[in-house]
Design a protein around this motif. Structure first.
Motif, PDB file in Angstrom:
ATOM      1  N   LEU A 141      37.056  39.956  39.704  1.00 48.55           N
ATOM      2  CA  LEU A 141      35.724  39.998  39.086  1.00 48.55           C
ATOM      3  C   LEU A 141      34.763  40.811  39.938  1.00 48.55           C
ATOM      4  CD1 LEU A 141      33.587  39.184  37.017  1.00 48.55           C
ATOM      5  CD2 LEU A 141      33.284  37.046  38.299  1.00 48.55           C
ATOM      6  N   ASP A 142      34.765  40.585  41.241  1.00 48.52           N
ATOM      7  CA  ASP A 142      33.877  41.334  42.135  1.00 48.52           C
ATOM      8  C   ASP A 142      34.146  42.832  42.035  1.00 48.52           C
ATOM      9  OD1 ASP A 142      32.804  38.944  42.955  1.00 48.52           O
ATOM     10  OD2 ASP A 142      33.962  38.830  44.816  1.00 48.52           O
ATOM     11  N   ALA A 143      35.429  43.201  41.974  1.00 51.23           N
ATOM     12  CA  ALA A 143      35.788  44.617  41.856  1.00 51.23           C
ATOM     13  C   ALA A 143      35.301  45.194  40.533  1.00 51.23           C
ATOM     14  CB  ALA A 143      37.297  44.793  41.991  1.00 51.23           C
ATOM     15  N   LEU A 144      35.455  44.431  39.456  1.00 50.43           N
ATOM     16  CA  LEU A 144      35.019  44.911  38.145  1.00 50.43           C
ATOM     17  C   LEU A 144      33.507  45.079  38.081  1.00 50.43           C
ATOM     18  CD1 LEU A 144      37.318  42.838  35.741  1.00 50.43           C
ATOM     19  CD2 LEU A 144      37.605  45.206  36.490  1.00 50.43           C
ATOM     20  N   ILE A 145      32.787  44.191  38.721  1.00 49.60           N
ATOM     21  CA  ILE A 145      31.322  44.321  38.748  1.00 49.60           C
ATOM     22  C   ILE A 145      30.913  45.580  39.500  1.00 49.60           C
ATOM     23  CG2 ILE A 145      29.204  43.300  39.675  1.00 49.60           C
ATOM     24  CD1 ILE A 145      30.427  40.540  39.018  1.00 49.60           C
ATOM     25  N   GLU A 146      31.582  45.870  40.592  1.00 45.45           N
ATOM     26  CA  GLU A 146      31.296  47.101  41.335  1.00 45.45           C
ATOM     27  C   GLU A 146      31.624  48.335  40.499  1.00 45.45           C
ATOM     28  OE1 GLU A 146      29.719  47.551  44.277  1.00 45.45           O
ATOM     29  OE2 GLU A 146      29.330  45.391  44.010  1.00 45.45           O
ATOM     30  N   ILE A 147      32.709  48.273  39.759  1.00 43.44           N
ATOM     31  CA  ILE A 147      33.082  49.376  38.873  1.00 43.44           C
ATOM     32  C   ILE A 147      32.009  49.578  37.807  1.00 43.44           C
ATOM     33  CG2 ILE A 147      34.740  50.083  37.098  1.00 43.44           C
ATOM     34  CD1 ILE A 147      36.891  48.625  38.840  1.00 43.44           C
ATOM     35  N   ARG A 148      31.530  48.471  37.236  1.00 39.71           N
ATOM     36  CA  ARG A 148      30.477  48.571  36.218  1.00 39.71           C
ATOM     37  C   ARG A 148      29.227  49.234  36.788  1.00 39.71           C
ATOM     38  NH1 ARG A 148      27.926  43.274  35.477  1.00 39.71           N
ATOM     39  NH2 ARG A 148      26.501  44.148  37.020  1.00 39.71           N
ATOM     40  N   LYS A 149      28.847  48.844  37.987  1.00 38.05           N
ATOM     41  CA  LYS A 149      27.648  49.423  38.596  1.00 38.05           C
ATOM     42  C   LYS A 149      27.820  50.913  38.859  1.00 38.05           C
ATOM     43  CE  LYS A 149      26.186  45.143  40.907  1.00 38.05           C
ATOM     44  NZ  LYS A 149      26.034  44.449  42.227  1.00 38.05           N
ATOM     45  N   GLU A 150      29.025  51.304  39.231  1.00 37.60           N
ATOM     46  CA  GLU A 150      29.279  52.702  39.576  1.00 37.60           C
ATOM     47  C   GLU A 150      29.437  53.580  38.333  1.00 37.60           C
ATOM     48  OE1 GLU A 150      32.715  55.393  41.835  1.00 37.60           O
ATOM     49  OE2 GLU A 150      32.646  53.218  42.102  1.00 37.60           O
ATOM     50  N   GLU A 184      47.763  42.171  44.166  1.00 37.09           N
ATOM     51  CA  GLU A 184      49.190  41.873  44.142  1.00 37.09           C
ATOM     52  C   GLU A 184      49.645  41.493  42.737  1.00 37.09           C
ATOM     53  OE1 GLU A 184      52.321  38.933  46.516  1.00 37.09           O
ATOM     54  OE2 GLU A 184      50.250  39.161  47.229  1.00 37.09           O
ATOM     55  N   VAL A 185      50.711  42.112  42.279  1.00 35.66           N
ATOM     56  CA  VAL A 185      51.234  41.867  40.948  1.00 35.66           C
ATOM     57  C   VAL A 185      51.632  40.399  40.783  1.00 35.66           C
ATOM     58  CG1 VAL A 185      53.590  42.529  41.588  1.00 35.66           C
ATOM     59  CG2 VAL A 185      52.876  42.690  39.200  1.00 35.66           C
ATOM     60  N   ARG A 186      51.358  39.853  39.614  1.00 38.97           N
ATOM     61  CA  ARG A 186      51.643  38.460  39.236  1.00 38.97           C
ATOM     62  C   ARG A 186      50.853  37.433  40.035  1.00 38.97           C
ATOM     63  NH1 ARG A 186      56.622  40.915  39.029  1.00 38.97           N
ATOM     64  NH2 ARG A 186      57.197  40.127  41.084  1.00 38.97           N
ATOM     65  N   GLU A 187      49.843  37.892  40.786  1.00 39.57           N
ATOM     66  CA  GLU A 187      49.001  36.980  41.563  1.00 39.57           C
ATOM     67  C   GLU A 187      47.545  37.039  41.116  1.00 39.57           C
ATOM     68  OE1 GLU A 187      49.834  34.749  43.764  1.00 39.57           O
ATOM     69  OE2 GLU A 187      51.980  35.208  43.796  1.00 39.57           O
ATOM     70  N   PHE A 188      47.281  37.627  39.964  1.00 38.04           N
ATOM     71  CA  PHE A 188      45.897  37.783  39.516  1.00 38.04           C
ATOM     72  C   PHE A 188      45.173  36.449  39.313  1.00 38.04           C
ATOM     73  CE2 PHE A 188      45.597  42.379  37.741  1.00 38.04           C
ATOM     74  CZ  PHE A 188      46.297  42.856  38.830  1.00 38.04           C
ATOM     75  N   PRO A 189      45.839  35.393  38.816  1.00 43.37           N
ATOM     76  CA  PRO A 189      45.110  34.123  38.682  1.00 43.37           C
ATOM     77  C   PRO A 189      44.536  33.642  40.017  1.00 43.37           C
ATOM     78  CG  PRO A 189      47.097  34.058  37.368  1.00 43.37           C
ATOM     79  CD  PRO A 189      47.178  35.317  38.185  1.00 43.37           C
ATOM     80  N   ARG A 190      45.292  33.814  41.070  1.00 43.21           N
ATOM     81  CA  ARG A 190      44.823  33.399  42.403  1.00 43.21           C
ATOM     82  C   ARG A 190      43.704  34.316  42.910  1.00 43.21           C
ATOM     83  NH1 ARG A 190      46.312  35.120  47.429  1.00 43.21           N
ATOM     84  NH2 ARG A 190      48.061  36.344  46.604  1.00 43.21           N
ATOM     85  N   GLN A 217      50.274  36.889  32.638  1.00 41.48           N
ATOM     86  CA  GLN A 217      49.251  36.191  33.418  1.00 41.48           C
ATOM     87  C   GLN A 217      48.220  37.140  34.032  1.00 41.48           C
ATOM     88  OE1 GLN A 217      52.460  36.551  34.236  1.00 41.48           O
ATOM     89  NE2 GLN A 217      52.888  36.189  36.400  1.00 41.48           N
ATOM     90  N   ASP A 218      48.664  38.290  34.495  1.00 42.94           N
ATOM     91  CA  ASP A 218      47.725  39.247  35.081  1.00 42.94           C
ATOM     92  C   ASP A 218      46.825  39.850  34.008  1.00 42.94           C
ATOM     93  OD1 ASP A 218      48.994  38.731  37.460  1.00 42.94           O
ATOM     94  OD2 ASP A 218      49.957  40.693  37.636  1.00 42.94           O
ATOM     95  N   HIS A 219      47.396  40.150  32.862  1.00 42.48           N
ATOM     96  CA  HIS A 219      46.628  40.736  31.769  1.00 42.48           C
ATOM     97  C   HIS A 219      45.571  39.761  31.269  1.00 42.48           C
ATOM     98  CE1 HIS A 219      50.002  43.800  30.609  1.00 42.48           C
ATOM     99  NE2 HIS A 219      49.917  43.625  31.913  1.00 42.48           N
ATOM    100  N   LYS A 220      45.921  38.480  31.194  1.00 48.34           N
ATOM    101  CA  LYS A 220      44.973  37.468  30.731  1.00 48.34           C
ATOM    102  C   LYS A 220      43.749  37.404  31.646  1.00 48.34           C
ATOM    103  CE  LYS A 220      46.586  33.423  29.446  1.00 48.34           C
ATOM    104  NZ  LYS A 220      46.133  33.300  28.041  1.00 48.34           N
ATOM    105  N   ILE A 221      43.987  37.453  32.938  1.00 46.69           N
ATOM    106  CA  ILE A 221      42.869  37.402  33.886  1.00 46.69           C
ATOM    107  C   ILE A 221      41.981  38.624  33.744  1.00 46.69           C
ATOM    108  CG2 ILE A 221      42.247  37.438  36.338  1.00 46.69           C
ATOM    109  CD1 ILE A 221      43.266  34.719  35.256  1.00 46.69           C
TER     110      ILE A 221
END
Length: 207
Positions: A88-97, A76-82, A113-117
């Motif tokens: 992070l879990d999604a990015l780790i899966e992307i890295r593995k793939e 959800e846009v503007r909700e990345f901090p939450r 805020q979303d970009h920072k996260i």
């Protein structure tokens, strides 16, 4: 030898805005390029537009750039901090793939805020990779031009063509052709080239 390049775009269009010319160059050179948009910004579409309009626009834009590997997520846009841990879990899966050699992501100077996260979690998920932070002046208080990718005019024209696919965003000043060309010419001048895109070096891994 660089083989696989991952473009991490917090929202649809961030990747094209930050490094669309470089993407066009990578594709021309036969690099394997993956584009990940973590949000299709359904809550931010202009009134009267279908809620999935940005999903269609990013598909058109990345097709213009020659990207065949497009992955879209529904954070959800503007909700990345939450949603930090889920991202992070999604990015780790992307890295593995994908196992990229280079990751292009928002810079450390980006105030959204979303970009920072995304930048923070990118460093955690891809700490074994080279990470370059792309430039978005409207979000940056400052920016260190520490790395440059020289570009030809055709690459900038491809970037402009791709951004023109975002009909819902065309009224934003940073989508204007003159701005896109002007910034590329400014960065090119810094390295005595006609055009370039500049990046922050977040992590540099030499193999």
């Amino acid at each position: 030898m660089v083989g696989t390049i991952l473009i991490l775009s917090p929202h649809t269009d961030d990747g094209e805005l930050g490094c669309g010319g470089s993407i066009a160059r990578f594709v021309d050179e036969g690099k394997e390029v993956y584009y990940v948009a973590l949000s299709t910004c359904e809550k931010s579409v202009p009134a009267g537009c279908p809620i999935d309009i940005l999903m269609h626009e990013v598909r058109k834009a990345t097709k213009v750039l020659g990207i065949e590997n497009l992955l879209l997520y529904g954070f959800e846009v503007r909700e990345f901090p939450r949603l930090r841990q889920n991202i992070l879990d999604a990015l780790i899966e992307i890295r593995k793939e994908i196992n990229p050699d280079i990751v292009l992501a928002p810079s450390s100077y980006d105030t959204h805020q979303d970009h920072k996260i995304v930048r923070e979690e990118t460093l955690r998920a891809f700490k074994k990779c080279t990470i370059l932070g792309y430039e978005q002046p409207w979000n940056n208080i400052t920016f260190n031009t520490m790395a440059f990718i020289p570009l030809k005019k055709i690459h900038i024209l491809k970037k402009i063509e791709a951004l023109n696919c975002y009909e819902t965003q065309k009224d934003k000043g940073y989508f204007y052709e003159d701005f896109i060309k002007g910034l590329a010419q400014t960065r090119g001048t810094q390295i005595e080239e006609e055009y370039a895109e500049a990046f922050e070096v977040i992590r540099w891994v030499i193999r």
